[in-house]
Scaffold this active site. Structure first.
Site, PDB file in Angstrom:
ATOM      1  N   LYS A  15       0.821  -1.212   0.000  1.00  0.00           N
ATOM      2  CA  LYS A  15       0.000   0.000   0.000  1.00  0.00           C
ATOM      3  C   LYS A  15       0.861   1.271   0.000  1.00  0.00           C
ATOM      4  O   LYS A  15       2.065   1.217   0.276  1.00  0.00           O
ATOM      5  CB  LYS A  15      -0.940  -0.043   1.216  1.00  0.00           C
ATOM      6  CG  LYS A  15      -1.938  -1.213   1.167  1.00  0.00           C
ATOM      7  CD  LYS A  15      -2.951  -1.137   2.304  1.00  0.00           C
ATOM      8  CE  LYS A  15      -3.939  -2.285   2.253  1.00  0.00           C
ATOM      9  NZ  LYS A  15      -4.960  -2.187   3.337  1.00  0.00           N
ATOM     10  N   TYR A  35     -12.596  -2.013  -3.413  1.00  0.00           N
ATOM     11  CA  TYR A  35     -13.071  -2.098  -2.029  1.00  0.00           C
ATOM     12  C   TYR A  35     -14.593  -1.955  -1.929  1.00  0.00           C
ATOM     13  O   TYR A  35     -15.104  -1.591  -0.870  1.00  0.00           O
ATOM     14  CB  TYR A  35     -12.374  -1.049  -1.165  1.00  0.00           C
ATOM     15  CG  TYR A  35     -10.941  -1.421  -0.798  1.00  0.00           C
ATOM     16  CD1 TYR A  35     -10.680  -2.480   0.070  1.00  0.00           C
ATOM     17  CD2 TYR A  35      -9.854  -0.708  -1.294  1.00  0.00           C
ATOM     18  CE1 TYR A  35      -9.385  -2.822   0.425  1.00  0.00           C
ATOM     19  CE2 TYR A  35      -8.545  -1.046  -0.941  1.00  0.00           C
ATOM     20  CZ  TYR A  35      -8.327  -2.106  -0.073  1.00  0.00           C
ATOM     21  OH  TYR A  35      -7.041  -2.443   0.284  1.00  0.00           O
ATOM     22  N   PHE A  48     -15.338   3.954   7.195  1.00  0.00           N
ATOM     23  CA  PHE A  48     -13.947   4.189   6.811  1.00  0.00           C
ATOM     24  C   PHE A  48     -13.732   4.204   5.301  1.00  0.00           C
ATOM     25  O   PHE A  48     -12.611   4.410   4.835  1.00  0.00           O
ATOM     26  CB  PHE A  48     -13.018   3.153   7.477  1.00  0.00           C
ATOM     27  CG  PHE A  48     -13.248   1.703   7.103  1.00  0.00           C
ATOM     28  CD1 PHE A  48     -12.780   1.190   5.888  1.00  0.00           C
ATOM     29  CD2 PHE A  48     -13.904   0.836   7.972  1.00  0.00           C
ATOM     30  CE1 PHE A  48     -12.976  -0.138   5.539  1.00  0.00           C
ATOM     31  CE2 PHE A  48     -14.106  -0.502   7.637  1.00  0.00           C
ATOM     32  CZ  PHE A  48     -13.634  -0.982   6.415  1.00  0.00           C
ATOM     33  N   ARG A  93      -2.356 -14.504   4.892  1.00  0.00           N
ATOM     34  CA  ARG A  93      -3.036 -13.744   5.954  1.00  0.00           C
ATOM     35  C   ARG A  93      -2.288 -13.898   7.278  1.00  0.00           C
ATOM     36  O   ARG A  93      -2.185 -12.952   8.057  1.00  0.00           O
ATOM     37  CB  ARG A  93      -4.498 -14.212   6.110  1.00  0.00           C
ATOM     38  CG  ARG A  93      -5.422 -13.894   4.947  1.00  0.00           C
ATOM     39  CD  ARG A  93      -5.742 -12.437   4.751  1.00  0.00           C
ATOM     40  NE  ARG A  93      -6.370 -11.785   5.876  1.00  0.00           N
ATOM     41  CZ  ARG A  93      -7.113 -10.671   5.768  1.00  0.00           C
ATOM     42  NH1 ARG A  93      -7.320 -10.100   4.577  1.00  0.00           N
ATOM     43  NH2 ARG A  93      -7.620 -10.100   6.825  1.00  0.00           N
ATOM     44  N   THR A 101      -5.619  -6.852  10.753  1.00  0.00           N
ATOM     45  CA  THR A 101      -5.884  -5.569  10.106  1.00  0.00           C
ATOM     46  C   THR A 101      -5.345  -4.410  10.951  1.00  0.00           C
ATOM     47  O   THR A 101      -4.716  -3.487  10.437  1.00  0.00           O
ATOM     48  CB  THR A 101      -7.408  -5.392   9.914  1.00  0.00           C
ATOM     49  OG1 THR A 101      -7.927  -6.562   9.279  1.00  0.00           O
ATOM     50  CG2 THR A 101      -7.726  -4.167   9.085  1.00  0.00           C
ATOM     51  N   ARG A 113       2.426  -6.542   9.097  1.00  0.00           N
ATOM     52  CA  ARG A 113       1.743  -5.367   9.653  1.00  0.00           C
ATOM     53  C   ARG A 113       2.332  -4.968  11.002  1.00  0.00           C
ATOM     54  O   ARG A 113       2.412  -3.778  11.329  1.00  0.00           O
ATOM     55  CB  ARG A 113       0.237  -5.629   9.723  1.00  0.00           C
ATOM     56  CG  ARG A 113      -0.420  -5.513   8.330  1.00  0.00           C
ATOM     57  CD  ARG A 113      -1.827  -6.036   8.303  1.00  0.00           C
ATOM     58  NE  ARG A 113      -2.550  -5.629   7.101  1.00  0.00           N
ATOM     59  CZ  ARG A 113      -3.732  -6.125   6.756  1.00  0.00           C
ATOM     60  NH1 ARG A 113      -4.320  -7.032   7.513  1.00  0.00           N
ATOM     61  NH2 ARG A 113      -4.331  -5.716   5.648  1.00  0.00           N
ATOM     62  N   GLU A 142      -9.596 -10.690  -7.481  1.00  0.00           N
ATOM     63  CA  GLU A 142      -8.680  -9.551  -7.309  1.00  0.00           C
ATOM     64  C   GLU A 142      -7.487  -9.653  -8.264  1.00  0.00           C
ATOM     65  O   GLU A 142      -7.021  -8.633  -8.791  1.00  0.00           O
ATOM     66  CB  GLU A 142      -8.225  -9.483  -5.849  1.00  0.00           C
ATOM     67  CG  GLU A 142      -9.360  -9.098  -4.917  1.00  0.00           C
ATOM     68  CD  GLU A 142      -9.046  -9.244  -3.434  1.00  0.00           C
ATOM     69  OE1 GLU A 142      -9.939  -8.970  -2.622  1.00  0.00           O
ATOM     70  OE2 GLU A 142      -7.909  -9.627  -3.092  1.00  0.00           O
TER      71      GLU A 142
HETATM   72  N1  UDP Z   1      -9.676  -0.152   7.195  1.00  0.00           N
HETATM   73  C1  UDP Z   1      -9.771   1.090   7.784  1.00  0.00           C
HETATM   74  N2  UDP Z   1     -10.450   1.195   8.979  1.00  0.00           N
HETATM   75  C2  UDP Z   1     -11.035   0.134   9.578  1.00  0.00           C
HETATM   76  C3  UDP Z   1     -10.938  -1.131   8.957  1.00  0.00           C
HETATM   77  C4  UDP Z   1     -10.256  -1.237   7.770  1.00  0.00           C
HETATM   78  O1  UDP Z   1      -9.265   2.084   7.264  1.00  0.00           O
HETATM   79  O2  UDP Z   1     -11.623   0.299  10.665  1.00  0.00           O
HETATM   80  C5  UDP Z   1      -8.942  -0.277   5.923  1.00  0.00           C
HETATM   81  C6  UDP Z   1      -7.590  -0.990   6.067  1.00  0.00           C
HETATM   82  O3  UDP Z   1      -6.664  -0.398   5.168  1.00  0.00           O
HETATM   83  C7  UDP Z   1      -7.946  -2.408   5.683  1.00  0.00           C
HETATM   84  C8  UDP Z   1      -8.963  -2.179   4.565  1.00  0.00           C
HETATM   85  O4  UDP Z   1      -9.714  -1.059   5.014  1.00  0.00           O
HETATM   86  O5  UDP Z   1      -6.804  -3.155   5.280  1.00  0.00           O
HETATM   87  C9  UDP Z   1      -9.888  -3.337   4.263  1.00  0.00           C
HETATM   88  O6  UDP Z   1     -10.513  -3.726   5.477  1.00  0.00           O
HETATM   89  P1  UDP Z   1     -10.677  -5.257   5.848  1.00  0.00           P
HETATM   90  O7  UDP Z   1     -11.595  -5.339   7.012  1.00  0.00           O
HETATM   91  O8  UDP Z   1     -11.029  -6.046   4.617  1.00  0.00           O
HETATM   92  O9  UDP Z   1      -9.211  -5.645   6.368  1.00  0.00           O
HETATM   93  P2  UDP Z   1      -8.076  -6.578   5.719  1.00  0.00           P
HETATM   94  O10 UDP Z   1      -8.769  -7.691   4.978  1.00  0.00           O
HETATM   95  O11 UDP Z   1      -7.256  -5.692   4.817  1.00  0.00           O
HETATM   96  O12 UDP Z   1      -7.286  -7.068   6.893  1.00  0.00           O
HETATM   97 MG    MG Z   2     -10.248  -7.611   3.576  1.00  0.00          MG
END
Ligand code: UDP
Ligand code: MG
Length: 141
Positions: free
Chosen positions: A11, A51, A59, A87, A93, A104, A128
């Site tokens: 990112k 997204y 968000f 993952r 996340t 992360r 994707e």
């Molecule tokens: N995100 C955010 N705020 C939140 C949750 C997610 O800005 O409270 C962003 C973050 O960059 C995340 C993306 O949205 O990676 C996609 O969210 P997801 O829940 O799918 O998380 P991921 O699969 O990336 O762990």
């Molecule tokens: Mg996700």
């Protein structure tokens, strides 16, 4: 659907901080082969489409702003059990919850600027990957 591919993005935060090389090294050191790799910058339309599952979340607009704030690196990765293993490699996340040594944990700033994307299912990995790459951009070994 085979379970040996996943899709990732490095990112904008990670690239702005110069962490893309370290992240790619950690990915390949962890047994993933790169099948496709591209530096690009997402348009707002592409970021919103990628997204779209999150479009009702609070968000969402901030996420689109962030994901279009600079270049990203998109990649297709191959490994047995790729989605689940990747993952695990990237961690939660929210980096405050990401286990020690995960990407992360090492490179994310906060729950939004969290360094990498990883597909959450084999089905989404295929969707994707096709969103970012044509068939002739994907290698076989
Ligand atoms: N995100 C955010 N705020 C939140 C949750 C997610 O800005 O409270 C962003 C973050 O960059 C995340 C993306 O949205 O990676 C996609 O969210 P997801 O829940 O799918 O998380 P991921 O699969 O990336 O762990
Ligand atoms: Mg996700």
């Amino acid at each position: 659907m085979a379970n040996n591919r996943t899709f990732t993005m490095i990112k904008p935060d990670a690239i702005a901080q110069g962490n893309e090389g370290a992240i790619i090294q950690k990915i390949t050191n962890s047994g993933f082969k790169i099948l496709a790799l591209k530096m690009t910058r997402l348009s707002r339309e592409k970021a919103q489409a990628f997204y779209a599952v999150h479009e009702d979340k609070g968000f969402f607009e901030g996420l689109v702003d962030f994901m279009t704030s600079g270049p990203i690196i998109a990649a297709i990765l191959e490994k047995k059990n790729a989605v689940e293993d990747f993952r695990a490699l990237i961690g939660s996340t929210n980096p405050e919850e990401a286990l020690e040594g995960t990407i992360r944990n090492l490179f994310a700033s906060n729950i939004q600027e969290n360094a990498v994307h990883g597909s959450d299912s084999d089905e989404n990995a295929a969707i994707e990957a096709a969103f970012h790459f044509n068939d002739d951009e994907i290698v076989t070994y």
